[in-house]
Structures are given as structure tokens and as C-alpha cells.
Design an enzyme around this catalytic site. Structure first.
Site, PDB file in Angstrom:
ATOM      1  N   ASP A 242       0.843  -1.189   0.000  1.00 28.62           N
ATOM      2  CA  ASP A 242       0.000   0.000   0.000  1.00 28.62           C
ATOM      3  C   ASP A 242       0.881   1.242   0.000  1.00 28.62           C
ATOM      4  OD1 ASP A 242      -2.222  -1.568   0.084  1.00 28.62           O
ATOM      5  OD2 ASP A 242      -2.657  -1.243   2.205  1.00 28.62           O
ATOM      6  N   ARG A 243       0.447   2.270  -0.709  1.00 24.15           N
ATOM      7  CA  ARG A 243       1.259   3.479  -0.839  1.00 24.15           C
ATOM      8  C   ARG A 243       1.562   4.125   0.515  1.00 24.15           C
ATOM      9  NH1 ARG A 243       0.419   8.919  -1.637  1.00 24.15           N
ATOM     10  NH2 ARG A 243      -1.846   8.679  -1.445  1.00 24.15           N
TER      11      ARG A 243
END
Length: 369
Positions: free
Chosen positions: A161-162
């Protein structure tokens, strides 16, 4: 301005260069650059006019922009300029030449932990995507490593996930990437994360075995136990299992070791929410009954920091980038509609291990009580 009026830099195998970045207000920005998007007409697009296609499918720019882009040749079909009334056909190649503005990311360094001939491991900061995707190309881990360490080409072997900071393993050869992928697909890779959650997490080891159902339109997942629906009702989602062990607590927050057995979208975040102890600064999965103070923790933005990072505060300099008269983002550096303020999600991958190998990453600064 026609595309023929633009002189591009000589082509380079490098994804990015050091001079591509501007550091301002605690953020890493990318100097706007020219880029050509390429796509092929799918079944849903067939029969639409070229302008209707873009106006319906890519709503980030106004219809008038697409009319102008078609007329001046920034949008082409099979390499040819077409009239605005042109009706597209199946499988035709459409190109869109744009002045591209990327969203900013946090300025934390991409720290190299191990640099071997066939693999490099780094500590990925929060807010930075792993590889080119969506609005990001140069403002990615792969892009930054290419610009600052001349590392390329690279072969990322897993997604993160960013907003998650983490150990990231990147192969430097296709053969090494295949080696890692086979172990991941074969379930031979073990992962360890740490999370800072709300409340006093149970002292005994807790195993959550609940299906994960990801909703792409909402960009979030939900959890459901296999026996919770009752009767013959089918349980949604995919099987998922995570093991949690409390590392410590101060009565307000707990530091938890998270060991996912499966790898579903947002699995750890959703399973922690399922236990009643969501990650303490996770705005997507904080429970509705959490005290407002915790919500403020998740969305906290110091007044001075907000002022520094405001998209409207950036003072454009002609030394930074050239204005494109057709660009819908110019003269601002930050793309239109981007008003997010990123901060590190309190979830961090500290270790990956497989058959015959093991890599670790230091704990982040927030991992204390």
C-alpha cells in the site's frame, strides 16, 4: 500548441534523473514533463466519437480541452490526426500527448539496506508507490532509485500500500524476480509487520480467520467470518488469516506484531479493525465509535505544516518548468484536484523470509509507546 512545436529531450533508458525533482514544503515534487499515453479501443469505447470517448472516460479534464487536443493532434488515432466527429473502431490505437503533473510524496529518503548483484532491498517510506501506476511515474520507489542511485532496470516482486512504510525487496534481474515470485506463489514466504493500534490489545496470541472482501469502487475491504452469515448464505470475499501478538502497551495504544498467513488487499488493516483495535491513525478503517480524539490523531495536520504543504502556496518559477498553454494543471506544480495530505500509516513491514534467505528493515520512529 501543436505536438510538433515541442522539442523533447533525447530518449533515455532511465526512468528519471536527479534534476526531475523539486523539494518544497516538506514534499518531493516532480517537474512537469511531456508524456504520451497509449491505449487501444475496447468494446465499451467502440462507436463513440473520439471527443465523447475522452469526455466520458477521463473526466479529469473538461470537454473543451479534449476538443482542442484532437484538433491540434495531441490526441491521435493510429498515429493520425482525426476530426472531432471521428468514430473510433475496435482495437484502434489511441495516443494522448500530455503535459504530465505528478502528485507530490513525502521527502523521506528511500534507504538502501542491501545492494547485491541480483537483488536490492530498501526501506520504503510511506506515501511513495513502489512502481509506476495511476498518477505516479517518477515519484515512485523505482523512479527515485533510478534517479538517485542509478539503479535500473528493476523488477519489483511484491506490492505494498502506498501509505505503508516497509521493507521492499526488488530483483535486479528477471531470473531473480522469477525465483522470488515462485516462493511467494508457493506460500513459502513469511512476512512480519508491526502496527500501532488503539487500546490495550489482548496479551495472548490472537488469530483472526475472516474472509476479506475488497470493494474496488470504494477502495476498501471488509471482513467476515466463515460461520458468521448463518444458514446457507454464502460468505463473501476470499479466505484470509492473520496472527497477532502484542509487543507492548501504554494503556492508550498497543504495538502489535502482525504475521499474515495470506496476502489479501488491506488484510492486516481490516483484521485489526475486526478485533476492535484498528491502526490508530488509519482514517479508512477507524471504527465509528472511536473517540473523536483518535480521529483527530488520524487526520492531524499541524497548522504550520498545512500552510507549507498547501497546493496554492507554491510560487511558480520559470526555472522550475515551462508553462504549457494547453495544460489544465499549469501554472500550478501540483495536479488539479490534489488536496491530500499524506502521513505515515502506523503499519510497517520489518521482515521477509523464505527458503534460504531473509531480509529485515529497521523499526520506524513511531514504533514506541
Amino acid at each position: 500548441m501543436n505536438t510538433t512545436d515541442i522539442v523533447l529531450q533525447p530518449s533515455s533508458p532511465k526512468l528519471s534523473q536527479k534534476q526531475d525533482y523539486i523539494f518544497h514544503g516538506g514534499r518531493r515534487h516532480v517537474r512537469p514533463y511531456y508524456f504520451e499515453f497509449i491505449s487501444h479501443v475496447n468494446k465499451r469505447w467502440t462507436g463513440k466519437t473520439i471527443v465523447d470517448l475522452f469526455a466520458d472516460e477521463f473526466k479529469g479534464r473538461p470537454r473543451d480541452y479534449y476538443v482542442g487536443a484532437v484538433k491540434c493532434g495531441r490526441i491521435k488515432v493510429d498515429g493520425e490526426t482525426v476530426p472531432v466527429s471521428y468514430i473510433v473502431k475496435s482495437s484502434q490505437k489511441i495516443t494522448h500527448f500530455v503535459h504530465r503533473h505528478e502528485p507530490p510524496v513525502m521527502t523521506d529518503d528511500v534507504q538502501i539496506l542491501v545492494n547485491e548483484p541480483d537483488v536490492v532491498t530498501v526501506c520504503k517510506p510511506a506515501s511513495i508507490p513502489v512502481h509506476p501506476c495511476g498518477q505516479y511515474r517518477k515519484n515512485t520507489v523505482v523512479g527515485i532509485l533510478d534517479a538517485e542511485h542509478d539503479l535500473g532496470p528493476l523488477f519489483p516482486i511484491h506490492r505494498l500500500d502506498r501509505l505503508v512504510s516497509a521493507l521492499l525487496i526488488i530483483a535486479r534481474t528477471a531470473a531473480k524476480a522469477d525465483f522470488f515470485r515462485k516462493q511467494i506463489e508457493g506460500g513459502m514466504v513469511k512476512k512480519r509487520y508491526i502496527a500501532k493500534v488503539i487500546g490495550v490489545f489482548p496479551e495472548d496470541e490472537k488469530v483472526v480467520d475472516a474472509n476479506i472482501n475488497y470493494n474496488g469502487s470504494e477502495g476498501r475491504s471488509t471482513a467476515e467470518e466463515a460461520n458468521s452469515s448463518g444458514g446457507d448464505k454464502k460468505v463473501k470475499g476470499k479466505p484470509a488469516c492473520t496472527k497477532f501478538t502484542r509487543i507492548g502497551t501504554n494503556g492508550t495504544h498497543s504495538l502489535v506484531l502482525c504475521e499474515p498467513v495470506t496476502g489479501r488487499t488491506h488484510q492486516i488493516r481490516v483484521h485489526l479493525q475486526y478485533t476492535g483495535h484498528p491502526i490508530a491513525n488509519d482514517p479508512l478503517y477507524l471504527n465509528h465509535d472511536v473517540d473523536n480524539l483518535e480521529t483527530k490523531i488520524a487526520k492531524r495536520i499541524d497548522a504550520d505544516e498545512r500552510k507549507m504543504a498547501s497546493p496554492n502556496d507554491y510560487v511558480y518559477s520559470s526555472d522550475d518548468f515551462s508553462i504549457d498553454p494547453m495544460c489544465t494543471n499549469c501554472p500550478k506544480l501540483i495536479p488539479q484536484g490534489y488536496e491530500e495530505h499524506d502521513e505515515a500509516l502506523w503499519l510497517h513491514c520489518v521482515r521477509y523470509s523464505g527458503t534460504g534467505w531473509e531480509y529485515e528493515c529497521p523499526y520506524p520512529s513511531w514504533a514506541s509507546l
